[in-house]
Write an enzyme that holds these catalytic residues in place. Structure first.
Site, PDB file in Angstrom:
ATOM      1  N   SER A  34       0.758  -1.079  -0.045  1.00  0.00           N
ATOM      2  CA  SER A  34       0.004  -0.010  -0.057  1.00  0.00           C
ATOM      3  C   SER A  34       0.828   1.505  -0.170  1.00  0.00           C
ATOM      4  O   SER A  34       1.460   1.591  -0.887  1.00  0.00           O
ATOM      5  CB  SER A  34      -0.873   0.164   1.185  1.00  0.00           C
ATOM      6  OG  SER A  34      -1.762   0.749   1.162  1.00  0.00           O
ATOM      7  N   LYS A  79      -0.815  -4.113  -3.181  1.00  0.00           N
ATOM      8  CA  LYS A  79      -2.097  -3.410  -3.085  1.00  0.00           C
ATOM      9  C   LYS A  79      -1.970  -2.068  -3.643  1.00  0.00           C
ATOM     10  O   LYS A  79      -1.350  -0.965  -2.805  1.00  0.00           O
ATOM     11  CB  LYS A  79      -2.116  -3.533  -1.523  1.00  0.00           C
ATOM     12  CG  LYS A  79      -3.523  -2.917  -0.959  1.00  0.00           C
ATOM     13  CD  LYS A  79      -3.681  -3.169   0.488  1.00  0.00           C
ATOM     14  CE  LYS A  79      -5.093  -2.565   1.212  1.00  0.00           C
ATOM     15  NZ  LYS A  79      -4.987  -1.073   0.691  1.00  0.00           N
ATOM     16  N   ASP A 122       9.929   5.346 -10.282  1.00  0.00           N
ATOM     17  CA  ASP A 122       9.331   6.194 -11.059  1.00  0.00           C
ATOM     18  C   ASP A 122       9.812   7.365 -11.719  1.00  0.00           C
ATOM     19  O   ASP A 122      10.283   7.910 -13.077  1.00  0.00           O
ATOM     20  CB  ASP A 122       7.688   6.420 -11.406  1.00  0.00           C
ATOM     21  CG  ASP A 122       7.073   5.150 -11.393  1.00  0.00           C
ATOM     22  OD1 ASP A 122       7.707   4.104 -11.659  1.00  0.00           O
ATOM     23  OD2 ASP A 122       5.716   5.215 -11.361  1.00  0.00           O
TER      24      ASP A 122
END
Length: 560
Positions: free
Chosen positions: A302, A327, A313
């Site tokens: 999460s 998740k 990224d």
């Protein structure tokens, strides 16, 4: 009570409930043409509930019966949409805030006993002198046994209002008589940053174990102190291993510490109007240039995956360890009647590259809950800021994959049967100090003492080879080979037993590493355990190597 009166009572109960329930759906635009189906099914459900309760052959607990239905209904959705009853609100609040009133210790079942498995440093249990391994046999006037553990709920007995006293009767290894220990409860706040410090003069370390309220402030303060007190700081390890996640805005603010203001951090997308939201870094960052290594594993979920996904990224840090949990769902809490709540999945989140790390199939998971193998055909490619390829389909794949420790069966059994845990308790009860966590080592004397402990407690285990050998013997028996080869089989069994007796010596190094961290934990708690693992933690050793080699670090981020 007559059948007529029972029916009348249930009608009086259900008509208002379902009138209110039906009216409650009217304002929601997304109900629309489904309004009739919703009303019809609510009517069917209410009548079914009434008929079962009236005519079923045995008495039914209305609350338990309804809870079973609610849970089964929600289980058909995803694992994270849950009903929270009024009695569970306190637990849910703790998950959000990390705060409760109690003694500050983890209690669990071990060997048929209820015991303190880990007291928190400087919290009431520790202040009162409780130690890991202390067996609880009574709380106030309530005797505690393994049989009544679940019905009494020991955790509830230990929790309570701050400044109130709870009396524990305990048994401690090496002490003949039981002991009465009075503990004054306090308002317990579990820190999100469980430890921060320097691995060496150049590399700092921050362990983040939760994302409850205030997590970002703790990480920011930890980093600023590391930087202030260590002018030669040249890299930081952010450890998110085992971190199950928590509050979305804390993940956003933690990411903001290391990335520039205005950078995109995460996007959420759901079906209702207003669920499409983009969250950017709102504050000025603390440091956008310090080399960063982020540790993740199969239990990093999460919010942990948001932070590690952002760092990957945006090519802000190197991700090291094992693939994360997978998740990528956002939950929102909705109030219900009688102080109950619904925690409902309302959206999926997407990292800056546009990928969602939610596992494609809730059922395609390993036994430990981690993401199972995702076919390449189901994965989609995305690109980081520097053009590196990353993929969706479930979890964050680390830039550097570090294999999990492959412990031998003897080591696994020593852990499973609590021999290492119990020996550490005995060691603590017979010694006052051990020096510093970094310097403590398992000497020949200590290891020999551990071997004597195992012999005294009659440690035994079955290897995988022995299990397979027994299967082979059964097969040979079925095919009538067993008697003819009995002498050869006996020789093999004898040789296997001889080899097994040397396993405690052959795998001394890995056993000693676990002994070391467990013993250090008894004297210096979790902080000491972390320090003791600096030189033997393969994920951490890899991270330090990468941060020390800046050319390698930059090449990884450049995709070279």
């Amino acid at each position: 009570m007559s059948q007529y009166k029972r029916r009348k009572r249930w009608l009086l109960l259900f008509v208002p409930i379902f009138m209110i329930a039906s009216l409650g759906f009217i304002p929601h635009e997304n109900v629309g043409e489904n309004y009739f189906e919703i009303s019809k099914n609510l009517d069917i459900f209410g009548k079914l509930y009434r008929e079962i309760h009236t005519y079923y052959v045995e008495d039914i607990d209305p609350t338990e019966f309804m809870r079973t239905g609610i849970d089964a209904m929600l289980n058909s959705l995803d694992p994270y949409t849950n009903y929270i009853s009024a009695s569970e609100i306190e637990d849910y609040r703790f998950m959000s805030t990390g705060q409760y009133g109690g003694i500050g210790a983890i209690v669990g079942k071990r060997d048929g006993k209820i015991m303190i498995t880990e007291p928190y440093k400087d919290r009431p249990a520790d202040k009162a002198g409780l130690r890991a391994g202390d067996v609880i046999i009574q709380i106030d006037n309530e005797k505690i046994t393994f049989d009544n553990y679940n019905s009494l709920d020991v955790r509830d007995l230990l929790r309570g209002q701050p400044k109130t006293k709870v009396s524990l009767v305990i048994e401690r290894q090496g002490v003949d008589k039981s002991m009465v220990v009075d503990v004054i409860r306090e308002d317990i706040k579990i820190d999100n940053v469980s430890y921060y410090g320097m691995i060496d003069k150049n590399i700092g370390y921050i362990s983040l174990t939760g994302f409850t309220s205030g997590a970002s402030g703790e990480v920011k303060a930890a980093y600023q102190e590391l930087k202030k007190n260590n002018p030669d700081l040249k890299g930081v390890v952010l450890d998110l291993r085992g971190n199950p996640g928590g509050l979305l805005y804390e993940a956003i603010d933690i990411s903001n510490i290391f990335i520039g203001q205005g950078e995109k951090i995460v996007e959420t997308r759901g079906k209702i109007e207003g669920s499409l939201k983009t969250y950017n870094a709102r504050q000025k960052p603390v440091d956008t240039s310090i080399p960063l290594a982020v540790l993740i594993n199969r239990r990093s979920a999460s919010a942990s995956e948001i932070v590690s996904g952002v760092m990957q990224d945006l090519d802000r840090g190197v991700i090291i360890g094992q693939r994360s949990f997978g998740k990528g769902l956002v939950q929102t809490t909705r109030p219900l009647s009688y102080n109950s709540q619904l925690k409902v999945t309302t959206a999926k989140y997407y990292t800056p590259s546009g990928r969602c790390i939610q596992a494609i199939d809730y059922a395609s998971r390993n036994l430990d809950g981690s993401v199972g193998k995702v076919p390449d055909s189901l994965k989609r490619e995305f690109k980081t800021a520097n053009g590196r390829l990353v993929y969706d389909g479930g979890g964050i794949d680390p830039d550097i994959q570090v294999p999990l420790p492959n412990y031998h069966t003897v080591t696994q059994e020593l852990v499973r049967q609590n021999f290492i845990f119990d020996y550490a308790n005995q060691f603590r009860n017979t010694r006052k100090s051990i020096g510093s966590p970094r310097d403590f080592q398992i000497t020949d004397e200590i290891y020999d003492s551990f071997l004597e402990f195992c012999e005294e407690k009659e440690f035994s285990f079955e290897t995988k080879t022995e299990k397979e050998f027994e299967k082979l013997k059964e097969l040979m028996k079925d095919e009538a080979y067993l008697e003819d080869l009995s002498l050869e089989l006996e020789a093999i069994e004898k040789k296997l037993e001889e080899e097994k007796t040397s396993d405690l010596d052959d795998f001394r190094r890995e056993i000693s590493n676990l002994l070391k961290t467990e013993i250090v934990n008894r004297f210096f708690f979790k902080e000491g355990e972390i320090e003791a693992s600096f030189d033997i933690d393969s994920d951490l050793v890899t991270a330090v190597e990468v941060l020390r080699d800046q050319e390698r670090y930059q090449n990884i981020l450049a995709g070279e």
